[in-house]
Design a protein around this motif. Sequence first.
Motif, PDB file in Angstrom:
ATOM      1  N   UNK A  50     -41.417 -13.658  10.582  1.00  0.00           N
ATOM      2  CA  UNK A  50     -42.501 -12.696  10.428  1.00  0.00           C
ATOM      3  C   UNK A  50     -43.466 -13.210   9.362  1.00  0.00           C
ATOM      4  N   UNK A  51     -44.728 -12.864   9.522  1.00  0.00           N
ATOM      5  CA  UNK A  51     -45.758 -13.214   8.548  1.00  0.00           C
ATOM      6  C   UNK A  51     -46.497 -11.957   8.113  1.00  0.00           C
ATOM      7  N   UNK A  52     -46.626 -11.824   6.778  1.00  0.00           N
ATOM      8  CA  UNK A  52     -47.282 -10.647   6.203  1.00  0.00           C
ATOM      9  C   UNK A  52     -48.328 -11.098   5.184  1.00  0.00           C
ATOM     10  N   UNK A  53     -49.225 -10.199   4.874  1.00  0.00           N
ATOM     11  CA  UNK A  53     -50.213 -10.434   3.820  1.00  0.00           C
ATOM     12  C   UNK A  53     -50.248  -9.224   2.900  1.00  0.00           C
ATOM     13  N   UNK A  54     -50.139  -9.499   1.604  1.00  0.00           N
ATOM     14  CA  UNK A  54     -50.279  -8.449   0.602  1.00  0.00           C
ATOM     15  C   UNK A  54     -51.696  -8.492   0.056  1.00  0.00           C
ATOM     16  N   UNK A  55     -52.427  -7.414   0.205  1.00  0.00           N
ATOM     17  CA  UNK A  55     -53.801  -7.313  -0.273  1.00  0.00           C
ATOM     18  C   UNK A  55     -53.812  -6.564  -1.593  1.00  0.00           C
ATOM     19  N   UNK A  56     -54.231  -7.245  -2.647  1.00  0.00           N
ATOM     20  CA  UNK A  56     -54.317  -6.605  -3.952  1.00  0.00           C
ATOM     21  C   UNK A  56     -55.390  -5.527  -3.959  1.00  0.00           C
ATOM     22  N   UNK A  57     -56.457  -5.770  -3.228  1.00  0.00           N
ATOM     23  CA  UNK A  57     -57.550  -4.805  -3.195  1.00  0.00           C
ATOM     24  C   UNK A  57     -57.152  -3.539  -2.460  1.00  0.00           C
ATOM     25  N   UNK A  58     -56.440  -3.701  -1.343  1.00  0.00           N
ATOM     26  CA  UNK A  58     -56.027  -2.531  -0.556  1.00  0.00           C
ATOM     27  C   UNK A  58     -54.684  -1.966  -0.981  1.00  0.00           C
ATOM     28  N   UNK A  59     -53.929  -2.763  -1.776  1.00  0.00           N
ATOM     29  CA  UNK A  59     -52.606  -2.334  -2.236  1.00  0.00           C
ATOM     30  C   UNK A  59     -51.686  -1.984  -1.063  1.00  0.00           C
ATOM     31  N   UNK A  60     -51.608  -2.905  -0.107  1.00  0.00           N
ATOM     32  CA  UNK A  60     -50.743  -2.671   1.046  1.00  0.00           C
ATOM     33  C   UNK A  60     -50.370  -3.996   1.713  1.00  0.00           C
ATOM     34  N   UNK A  61     -49.223  -3.954   2.443  1.00  0.00           N
ATOM     35  CA  UNK A  61     -48.808  -5.066   3.260  1.00  0.00           C
ATOM     36  C   UNK A  61     -49.378  -4.901   4.660  1.00  0.00           C
ATOM     37  N   UNK A  62     -49.728  -6.026   5.249  1.00  0.00           N
ATOM     38  CA  UNK A  62     -50.242  -6.015   6.610  1.00  0.00           C
ATOM     39  C   UNK A  62     -49.454  -7.003   7.448  1.00  0.00           C
ATOM     40  N   UNK A  63     -48.930  -6.524   8.561  1.00  0.00           N
ATOM     41  CA  UNK A  63     -48.194  -7.397   9.466  1.00  0.00           C
ATOM     42  C   UNK A  63     -49.200  -8.241  10.239  1.00  0.00           C
ATOM     43  N   UNK A  64     -48.976  -9.578  10.193  1.00  0.00           N
ATOM     44  CA  UNK A  64     -49.915 -10.481  10.849  1.00  0.00           C
ATOM     45  C   UNK A  64     -49.387 -10.991  12.176  1.00  0.00           C
ATOM     46  N   UNK A  65     -48.178 -11.556  12.167  1.00  0.00           N
ATOM     47  CA  UNK A  65     -47.680 -12.166  13.401  1.00  0.00           C
ATOM     48  C   UNK A  65     -46.171 -12.327  13.332  1.00  0.00           C
ATOM     49  N   UNK A  66     -45.578 -12.465  14.517  1.00  0.00           N
ATOM     50  CA  UNK A  66     -44.153 -12.766  14.641  1.00  0.00           C
ATOM     51  C   UNK A  66     -44.011 -13.946  15.582  1.00  0.00           C
ATOM     52  N   UNK A  67     -43.209 -14.938  15.157  1.00  0.00           N
ATOM     53  CA  UNK A  67     -42.977 -16.134  15.961  1.00  0.00           C
ATOM     54  C   UNK A  67     -41.510 -16.168  16.371  1.00  0.00           C
ATOM     55  N   UNK A  68     -41.260 -16.131  17.671  1.00  0.00           N
ATOM     56  CA  UNK A  68     -39.894 -16.141  18.184  1.00  0.00           C
ATOM     57  C   UNK A  68     -39.358 -17.569  18.218  1.00  0.00           C
ATOM     58  N   UNK A  69     -38.034 -17.744  18.316  1.00  0.00           N
ATOM     59  CA  UNK A  69     -37.470 -19.105  18.388  1.00  0.00           C
ATOM     60  C   UNK A  69     -37.991 -19.899  19.578  1.00  0.00           C
TER      61      UNK A  69
END
Length: 206
Positions: A50-69
């Motif tokens: 899984x890939x996430x991004x933490x935004x300091x400005x928005x103060x939240x995690x955002x799910x970006x993408x999931x890569x399967x095997x």
Amino acid sequence: KEVINCALLSLFLGFGRSLLVPQAPGSVLAQANSKAAILCTLKAEQTGVYWYRWSQQRQQFQFLAFSSPLGKATFGANITQGKFSVRGASYGSSHSLQIAHLHSSDNGTYYCSISQSSQLLLGSGTRLGVVDALPVPPKTTPAPPSRRKPSRCMPKRRAADRQGACSPLVWVPLAFGAVILLLSLVSTAQRLHRLRRRLWLRIHRQ
């Protein structure tokens, strides 16, 4: 799989620090409208990344993408493949998140994550900073040439090889020999003077 509760992700953030998933580099400074890549190395076989991004400005995690095997990618809401793309690999290899058309809104800390024993383990994180222009390193000016007059003496190595006039190994014995020669000449001159005086006295007595 497309959306994971941000509160749940925040709960596991502290726990995941003790079992970090290697991530590289630690920080990236990139120019706007360019590309950036973030790597995540897995040391064990996983069911996906899984890939996430933490935004300091928005103060939240955002799910970006999931890569399967199998290499199939699933993206989060409002995420398009033209902006983000993922590349997966087999056991012991690296997974990457590619970010194109960088903008200031892409600033944040990016995490790769794996699911293990019903727990979500986060990577060490990669901080991405997007700037309009990359800083240019300061120019270094060469030092001005030395104006000191060259020495008449030869370098030490050449002087030692050729026994030049500047070498102490040459002039010290010469000076010592000259002093001894001068002393011997003075002594000889004194003896000649005494002999001449004795001869002169003998001649006049007769």
